[in-house]
Design a protein around this motif. Structure first.
Motif, PDB file in Angstrom:
ATOM      1  N   ARG A  54       0.831  -1.215   0.000  1.00  0.00           N
ATOM      2  CA  ARG A  54       0.000   0.000   0.000  1.00  0.00           C
ATOM      3  C   ARG A  54       0.864   1.263   0.000  1.00  0.00           C
ATOM      4  O   ARG A  54       0.590   2.222  -0.728  1.00  0.00           O
ATOM      5  N   LYS A  55       1.910   1.255   0.815  1.00  0.00           N
ATOM      6  CA  LYS A  55       2.801   2.418   0.879  1.00  0.00           C
ATOM      7  C   LYS A  55       3.503   2.639  -0.462  1.00  0.00           C
ATOM      8  O   LYS A  55       3.680   3.774  -0.913  1.00  0.00           O
ATOM      9  N   TYR A  56       3.891   1.542  -1.100  1.00  0.00           N
ATOM     10  CA  TYR A  56       4.552   1.621  -2.403  1.00  0.00           C
ATOM     11  C   TYR A  56       3.590   2.201  -3.440  1.00  0.00           C
ATOM     12  O   TYR A  56       3.965   3.093  -4.223  1.00  0.00           O
ATOM     13  N   VAL A  57       2.348   1.698  -3.450  1.00  0.00           N
ATOM     14  CA  VAL A  57       1.345   2.190  -4.392  1.00  0.00           C
ATOM     15  C   VAL A  57       1.112   3.689  -4.188  1.00  0.00           C
ATOM     16  O   VAL A  57       1.069   4.466  -5.148  1.00  0.00           O
ATOM     17  N   MET A  58       0.976   4.110  -2.948  1.00  0.00           N
ATOM     18  CA  MET A  58       0.727   5.522  -2.661  1.00  0.00           C
ATOM     19  C   MET A  58       1.903   6.399  -3.105  1.00  0.00           C
ATOM     20  O   MET A  58       1.705   7.493  -3.646  1.00  0.00           O
ATOM     21  N   LYS A  59       3.114   5.919  -2.879  1.00  0.00           N
ATOM     22  CA  LYS A  59       4.303   6.685  -3.276  1.00  0.00           C
ATOM     23  C   LYS A  59       4.343   6.881  -4.793  1.00  0.00           C
ATOM     24  O   LYS A  59       4.556   8.007  -5.279  1.00  0.00           O
ATOM     25  N   ILE A  60       4.132   5.804  -5.548  1.00  0.00           N
ATOM     26  CA  ILE A  60       4.158   5.892  -7.006  1.00  0.00           C
ATOM     27  C   ILE A  60       3.001   6.747  -7.511  1.00  0.00           C
ATOM     28  O   ILE A  60       3.157   7.555  -8.428  1.00  0.00           O
ATOM     29  N   TRP A  61       1.836   6.587  -6.872  1.00  0.00           N
ATOM     30  CA  TRP A  61       0.658   7.327  -7.323  1.00  0.00           C
ATOM     31  C   TRP A  61       0.853   8.833  -7.145  1.00  0.00           C
ATOM     32  O   TRP A  61       0.483   9.618  -8.008  1.00  0.00           O
ATOM     33  N   ARG A  62       1.431   9.234  -6.012  1.00  0.00           N
ATOM     34  CA  ARG A  62       1.691  10.664  -5.792  1.00  0.00           C
ATOM     35  C   ARG A  62       2.628  11.215  -6.863  1.00  0.00           C
ATOM     36  O   ARG A  62       2.431  12.331  -7.364  1.00  0.00           O
ATOM     37  N   SER A  63       3.649  10.428  -7.207  1.00  0.00           N
ATOM     38  CA  SER A  63       4.592  10.851  -8.243  1.00  0.00           C
ATOM     39  C   SER A  63       3.887  10.973  -9.600  1.00  0.00           C
ATOM     40  O   SER A  63       4.098  11.956 -10.344  1.00  0.00           O
ATOM     41  N   MET A  64       3.027  10.020  -9.919  1.00  0.00           N
ATOM     42  CA  MET A  64       2.283  10.060 -11.180  1.00  0.00           C
ATOM     43  C   MET A  64       1.412  11.312 -11.273  1.00  0.00           C
ATOM     44  O   MET A  64       1.414  12.016 -12.295  1.00  0.00           O
ATOM     45  N   LYS A  65       0.693  11.602 -10.206  1.00  0.00           N
ATOM     46  CA  LYS A  65      -0.190  12.769 -10.194  1.00  0.00           C
ATOM     47  C   LYS A  65       0.602  14.059 -10.352  1.00  0.00           C
ATOM     48  O   LYS A  65       0.197  14.964 -11.084  1.00  0.00           O
ATOM     49  N   ARG A  66       1.743  14.130  -9.677  1.00  0.00           N
ATOM     50  CA  ARG A  66       2.571  15.330  -9.744  1.00  0.00           C
ATOM     51  C   ARG A  66       3.074  15.563 -11.176  1.00  0.00           C
ATOM     52  O   ARG A  66       3.007  16.680 -11.697  1.00  0.00           O
ATOM     53  N   HIS A  67       3.550  14.503 -11.795  1.00  0.00           N
ATOM     54  CA  HIS A  67       4.081  14.643 -13.155  1.00  0.00           C
ATOM     55  C   HIS A  67       2.972  14.894 -14.174  1.00  0.00           C
ATOM     56  O   HIS A  67       3.181  15.619 -15.162  1.00  0.00           O
ATOM     57  N   LEU A  68       1.794  14.313 -13.933  1.00  0.00           N
ATOM     58  CA  LEU A  68       0.670  14.559 -14.839  1.00  0.00           C
ATOM     59  C   LEU A  68       0.240  16.019 -14.765  1.00  0.00           C
ATOM     60  O   LEU A  68       0.029  16.663 -15.801  1.00  0.00           O
ATOM     61  N   ARG A  69       0.126  16.551 -13.559  1.00  0.00           N
ATOM     62  CA  ARG A  69      -0.230  17.970 -13.395  1.00  0.00           C
ATOM     63  C   ARG A  69       0.808  18.869 -14.067  1.00  0.00           C
ATOM     64  O   ARG A  69       0.471  19.846 -14.731  1.00  0.00           O
ATOM     65  N   SER A  70       2.075  18.529 -13.875  1.00  0.00           N
ATOM     66  CA  SER A  70       3.157  19.335 -14.441  1.00  0.00           C
ATOM     67  C   SER A  70       3.126  19.320 -15.963  1.00  0.00           C
ATOM     68  O   SER A  70       3.326  20.354 -16.610  1.00  0.00           O
ATOM     69  N   PHE A  71       2.858  18.142 -16.548  1.00  0.00           N
ATOM     70  CA  PHE A  71       2.802  18.068 -18.010  1.00  0.00           C
ATOM     71  C   PHE A  71       1.658  18.913 -18.555  1.00  0.00           C
ATOM     72  O   PHE A  71       1.832  19.654 -19.539  1.00  0.00           O
ATOM     73  N   ILE A  72       0.496  18.810 -17.925  1.00  0.00           N
ATOM     74  CA  ILE A  72      -0.668  19.572 -18.382  1.00  0.00           C
ATOM     75  C   ILE A  72      -0.398  21.071 -18.284  1.00  0.00           C
ATOM     76  O   ILE A  72      -0.826  21.857 -19.142  1.00  0.00           O
ATOM     77  N   LYS A  73       0.358  21.473 -17.271  1.00  0.00           N
ATOM     78  CA  LYS A  73       0.661  22.891 -17.068  1.00  0.00           C
ATOM     79  C   LYS A  73       1.780  23.379 -17.982  1.00  0.00           C
ATOM     80  O   LYS A  73       1.676  24.459 -18.577  1.00  0.00           O
ATOM     81  N   ASN A  74       2.852  22.580 -18.111  1.00  0.00           N
ATOM     82  CA  ASN A  74       4.066  23.048 -18.799  1.00  0.00           C
ATOM     83  C   ASN A  74       4.376  22.350 -20.119  1.00  0.00           C
ATOM     84  O   ASN A  74       5.196  22.830 -20.901  1.00  0.00           O
ATOM     85  N   GLY A  75       3.765  21.179 -20.336  1.00  0.00           N
ATOM     86  CA  GLY A  75       3.985  20.454 -21.588  1.00  0.00           C
ATOM     87  C   GLY A  75       5.358  19.821 -21.723  1.00  0.00           C
ATOM     88  O   GLY A  75       5.791  19.507 -22.840  1.00  0.00           O
ATOM     89  N   LYS A  76       6.058  19.605 -20.610  1.00  0.00           N
ATOM     90  CA  LYS A  76       7.401  19.037 -20.674  1.00  0.00           C
ATOM     91  C   LYS A  76       7.333  17.531 -20.884  1.00  0.00           C
ATOM     92  O   LYS A  76       6.663  16.819 -20.135  1.00  0.00           O
ATOM     93  N   GLN A  77       8.049  17.041 -21.896  1.00  0.00           N
ATOM     94  CA  GLN A  77       8.019  15.618 -22.224  1.00  0.00           C
ATOM     95  C   GLN A  77       8.571  14.746 -21.105  1.00  0.00           C
ATOM     96  O   GLN A  77       8.132  13.608 -20.924  1.00  0.00           O
ATOM     97  N   GLU A  78       9.512  15.263 -20.334  1.00  0.00           N
ATOM     98  CA  GLU A  78      10.080  14.477 -19.240  1.00  0.00           C
ATOM     99  C   GLU A  78       9.020  14.130 -18.199  1.00  0.00           C
ATOM    100  O   GLU A  78       9.023  13.044 -17.629  1.00  0.00           O
ATOM    101  N   ASP A  79       8.077  15.051 -17.974  1.00  0.00           N
ATOM    102  CA  ASP A  79       6.983  14.778 -17.040  1.00  0.00           C
ATOM    103  C   ASP A  79       6.083  13.661 -17.565  1.00  0.00           C
ATOM    104  O   ASP A  79       5.643  12.794 -16.810  1.00  0.00           O
TER     105      ASP A  79
END
Length: 263
Positions: free
Chosen positions: A7-32
């Motif tokens: 569960r802790k592993y899933v939550m850690k990865i999920w937070r990272s996914m959400k952060r990078h998804l928000r960043s891509f939508i905002k900035n359009g950076k391919q790395e995100d």
């Protein structure tokens, strides 16, 4: 693997996914976008492993809404990679303009669905966390042993076709899960060697995609780009043949192994 650890592993990865998804939508950076898709791959790998321990597997199926976002993001990512590849192999302005257009159109559609993406992520996370279960040491060991045997069977009769890419997907599942499963495995797992193999397969597969993009049958034989790609393909095949000899023995023997040098 304990349920709480998963569960802790899933939550850690999920937070990272959400952060990078928000960043891509905002900035359009391919790395995100790349990091978002890598997070999806890691979670899917865990769910494949968890499902393998259940009589009635269903975790991967419940992950389908996130895989739909992953696939949509893949259209953007593939166009970007194709465009960058076009830059490396020579001037092909029509091709690069076409890929740029695909990337921009797909990005607009992807961003227009941003609210649905967030809703799907939230609902799917809730469903996964409610249903995840612990996986015994015995099952982990049997799973890794059986997967390595299956991969070895494919690599012992090396065929340079889509089955090789399938082997790479199996290897990636084992590698992604190793951070969690490793401490509980009762067999040796040569992570460094297995990572070398999957990377070598990935290099070969990328080269094949480049050949498909930039060559057209016999007419391409005199083309400088085609000749360079085909020469590289021969070198990558030779490297893979050397690297995968006695795969199972190497995969379960933890030693420092150099990458074979192929002239």
């Amino acid at each position: 693997m304990k349920k709480e650890t998963e569960r802790k592993y899933v939550m850690k990865i999920w937070r990272s996914m959400k952060r990078h998804l928000r960043s891509f939508i905002k900035n359009g950076k391919q790395e995100d976008l790349h990091h978002f898709r890598t997070g999806v791959k890691k979670l899917r790998a865990l769910l494949i492993l968890a499902d393998s321990a259940e009589k009635s597997p269903g975790l991967e199926k419940r992950f389908k809404p996130v895989r739909k976002i992953f696939k949509q993001a893949g259209e953007i990512r593939n166009a970007y990679i194709n465009r960058e590849l076009g830059k490396t192999v020579g001037e092909n302005t029509d091709f690069m303009r076409e890929q740029q257009q695909i990337m921009e159109t797909a990005t607009l559609a992807f961003n227009a669905d941003k609210d649905q993406h967030r809703l799907s992520l939230r609902k799917t996370r809730r469903n996964i966390l409610k249903r995840i279960r612990s996986v015994s040491k015995l099952h982990l060991t049997l799973y890794y042993h059986q997967q390595l045997e299956s991969i070895a069977a494919g690599l012992n009769q090396l065929r340079f076709d889509e089955s090789l890419h399938t082997c790479r997907k199996q290897l990636k599942v084992l590698l992604y899960n190793y951070a969690l499963a490793g401490p509980e495995l009762e067999i040796s797992f040569n992570e460094a060697y297995i990572d070398q193999v999957q990377e070598a397969i990935g290099n070969w597969h990328d080269n094949q995609l480049a050949i498909e993009l930039f060559t057209t049958g016999e007419a391409s034989d005199g083309n400088e780009i085609a000749r360079g790609l085909k020469k590289q393909s021969a070198k990558l095949k030779k490297q893979l043949t050397v690297l995968t000899r006695n795969f199972q023995e190497q995969a379960t023997t933890v030693t420092e192994l150099p990458i074979p040098q192929v002239d």
